[in-house]
Design a protein around this motif. Sequence first.
Motif, PDB file in Angstrom:
ATOM      1  N   GLY A 159      -3.232  13.852  -0.133  1.00 52.13           N
ATOM      2  CA  GLY A 159      -3.951  13.127  -1.166  1.00 52.13           C
ATOM      3  C   GLY A 159      -3.320  11.806  -1.558  1.00 52.13           C
ATOM      4  N   LEU A 160      -2.232  11.421  -0.903  1.00 51.73           N
ATOM      5  CA  LEU A 160      -1.549  10.186  -1.289  1.00 51.73           C
ATOM      6  C   LEU A 160      -2.417   8.959  -1.027  1.00 51.73           C
ATOM      7  N   LYS A 161      -3.291   9.042  -0.054  1.00 52.39           N
ATOM      8  CA  LYS A 161      -4.180   7.911   0.219  1.00 52.39           C
ATOM      9  C   LYS A 161      -5.288   7.797  -0.822  1.00 52.39           C
ATOM     10  N   ASP A 162      -5.433   8.811  -1.663  1.00 52.82           N
ATOM     11  CA  ASP A 162      -6.532   8.836  -2.639  1.00 52.82           C
ATOM     12  C   ASP A 162      -6.047   8.658  -4.073  1.00 52.82           C
ATOM     13  N   ILE A 163      -4.890   8.021  -4.253  1.00 54.51           N
ATOM     14  CA  ILE A 163      -4.389   7.770  -5.595  1.00 54.51           C
ATOM     15  C   ILE A 163      -5.456   7.040  -6.412  1.00 54.51           C
ATOM     16  N   SER A 164      -5.630   7.443  -7.657  1.00 62.94           N
ATOM     17  CA  SER A 164      -6.701   6.879  -8.479  1.00 62.94           C
ATOM     18  C   SER A 164      -6.459   5.409  -8.793  1.00 62.94           C
ATOM     19  N   LEU A 165      -7.549   4.723  -9.073  1.00 65.41           N
ATOM     20  CA  LEU A 165      -7.470   3.303  -9.397  1.00 65.41           C
ATOM     21  C   LEU A 165      -6.644   3.077 -10.663  1.00 65.41           C
ATOM     22  N   ASP A 166      -6.794   3.933 -11.653  1.00 66.06           N
ATOM     23  CA  ASP A 166      -6.033   3.787 -12.897  1.00 66.06           C
ATOM     24  C   ASP A 166      -4.527   3.838 -12.644  1.00 66.06           C
ATOM     25  N   VAL A 167      -4.105   4.778 -11.814  1.00 67.57           N
ATOM     26  CA  VAL A 167      -2.674   4.914 -11.501  1.00 67.57           C
ATOM     27  C   VAL A 167      -2.186   3.699 -10.730  1.00 67.57           C
ATOM     28  N   LEU A 168      -2.957   3.262  -9.747  1.00 62.84           N
ATOM     29  CA  LEU A 168      -2.557   2.091  -8.960  1.00 62.84           C
ATOM     30  C   LEU A 168      -2.463   0.843  -9.836  1.00 62.84           C
ATOM     31  N   GLU A 169      -3.412   0.675 -10.735  1.00 64.40           N
ATOM     32  CA  GLU A 169      -3.381  -0.493 -11.626  1.00 64.40           C
ATOM     33  C   GLU A 169      -2.147  -0.461 -12.525  1.00 64.40           C
ATOM     34  N   ALA A 170      -1.805   0.705 -13.029  1.00 66.86           N
ATOM     35  CA  ALA A 170      -0.622   0.828 -13.883  1.00 66.86           C
ATOM     36  C   ALA A 170       0.650   0.514 -13.102  1.00 66.86           C
ATOM     37  N   ARG A 171       0.751   1.018 -11.889  1.00 65.88           N
ATOM     38  CA  ARG A 171       1.931   0.749 -11.053  1.00 65.88           C
ATOM     39  C   ARG A 171       2.012  -0.722 -10.663  1.00 65.88           C
ATOM     40  N   PHE A 172       0.878  -1.315 -10.380  1.00 63.89           N
ATOM     41  CA  PHE A 172       0.835  -2.730  -9.997  1.00 63.89           C
ATOM     42  C   PHE A 172       1.275  -3.609 -11.167  1.00 63.89           C
ATOM     43  N   ARG A 173       0.832  -3.269 -12.374  1.00 62.74           N
ATOM     44  CA  ARG A 173       1.248  -4.033 -13.559  1.00 62.74           C
ATOM     45  C   ARG A 173       2.756  -3.907 -13.775  1.00 62.74           C
ATOM     46  N   ARG A 174       3.294  -2.702 -13.635  1.00 58.61           N
ATOM     47  CA  ARG A 174       4.731  -2.500 -13.829  1.00 58.61           C
ATOM     48  C   ARG A 174       5.548  -3.246 -12.772  1.00 58.61           C
ATOM     49  N   ALA A 175       5.018  -3.318 -11.565  1.00 59.23           N
ATOM     50  CA  ALA A 175       5.747  -3.992 -10.487  1.00 59.23           C
ATOM     51  C   ALA A 175       5.861  -5.497 -10.733  1.00 59.23           C
ATOM     52  N   GLN A 176       4.876  -6.064 -11.427  1.00 58.37           N
ATOM     53  CA  GLN A 176       4.900  -7.495 -11.777  1.00 58.37           C
ATOM     54  C   GLN A 176       5.122  -8.380 -10.556  1.00 58.37           C
ATOM     55  N   VAL A 206       0.832  -1.211   0.000  1.00 58.57           N
ATOM     56  CA  VAL A 206       0.000   0.000   0.000  1.00 58.57           C
ATOM     57  C   VAL A 206       0.869   1.264   0.000  1.00 58.57           C
ATOM     58  N   PRO A 207       1.818   1.431   0.929  1.00 58.76           N
ATOM     59  CA  PRO A 207       2.629   2.660   0.866  1.00 58.76           C
ATOM     60  C   PRO A 207       3.562   2.717  -0.339  1.00 58.76           C
ATOM     61  N   ILE A 208       4.114   1.564  -0.747  1.00 63.76           N
ATOM     62  CA  ILE A 208       5.063   1.579  -1.857  1.00 63.76           C
ATOM     63  C   ILE A 208       4.373   1.953  -3.162  1.00 63.76           C
ATOM     64  N   LEU A 209       3.207   1.377  -3.420  1.00 67.47           N
ATOM     65  CA  LEU A 209       2.513   1.665  -4.672  1.00 67.47           C
ATOM     66  C   LEU A 209       1.806   3.020  -4.634  1.00 67.47           C
ATOM     67  N   ALA A 210       1.406   3.470  -3.458  1.00 70.89           N
ATOM     68  CA  ALA A 210       0.831   4.815  -3.361  1.00 70.89           C
ATOM     69  C   ALA A 210       1.896   5.870  -3.637  1.00 70.89           C
ATOM     70  N   HIS A 211       3.091   5.659  -3.130  1.00 72.98           N
ATOM     71  CA  HIS A 211       4.201   6.600  -3.328  1.00 72.98           C
ATOM     72  C   HIS A 211       4.608   6.639  -4.803  1.00 72.98           C
ATOM     73  N   GLY A 212       4.849   5.459  -5.361  1.00 67.77           N
ATOM     74  CA  GLY A 212       5.110   5.354  -6.789  1.00 67.77           C
ATOM     75  C   GLY A 212       6.553   5.450  -7.232  1.00 67.77           C
TER      76      GLY A 212
END
Length: 282
Positions: free
Chosen positions: A239-256, A68-74
């Motif tokens: 606003g870091l706790k409110d990162i959009s779903l689109d951004v989180l999904e993109a970061r999650f895919r890149r993290a693999q 949660v913190p790692i992907l929210a930070h980006g």
Amino acid sequence: MNKWVTEGLHGDLRTSYGIKKVLFDNQTEHQNLVIYENEIYGRIMALDGVTQVTERDEFIYHEMLAHVPILAHGAVQRVLIIGGGDGGMLEEVLKHKSVEKVTMVEIDRTVIDLSKEHLPMICGNAFEDPRLDLVITDGCQFVENTSEKYDVIIVDSTDPIGPGEVLFTNNFYTRCKACLRKGGVLVTQNGVPFHQASELKSTLRYFRPIFAEATCYMASVPTYVGGAMAFGWGTDQQGLKDISLDVLEARFRRAQIDTGYYTPEVHRAAFALPGYVQRLVA
């Protein structure tokens, strides 16, 4: 089962686990440590009579406190873990290839040694990763003295009793804040608010004067009785706790990374607090 471990963390409430086999039971330099096997939860570690981690559901706790913190930070490169001697948190953090260095501060070397021996299904090969800087010392003393800065600090502590008590103080949180890089995030283990309301209230009372964004998020971990667990959240990046779903999904895919509980949807939903918790932290 003819032998049982009974935990009395929550006063008049008792939780019992049947013992299939005891793997270790002794006093370390800092605390009593027991590792045993249970038919339902697999291998379990308890410190001073309180269950810390189980083979069966550790992935929920570790994934939510790490991803949660790692992907929210980006853009996390450096992570500090306070506690986490079982290695589960370390393993999850190291799944992120963007992380260049993880400093892990654990007070009890025996917890690490026995986890490597008896809980390899939890820590994997995390302790052998060259990105790890392992420091055996008190976490409060470490943040008092270090000059290093981190993008994310994860406090994977025991409850505020025994060696873990100092990790729930205003001084400790203030020193953690000083160790964060600009836009960094501090996350903490804050128990089950249904039974441990004062623990969460105290942490957020200390967070609010020092962080622009101070709240908590939640996840249901079956081992920890009484409903969902709360994780403290502190950052100066509004606003870091409110990162959009689109951004989180993109970061999650890149993290693999493979996860058993964490998803971008669960990440977003974890910050939607039930009414009784909203009233606790108001």
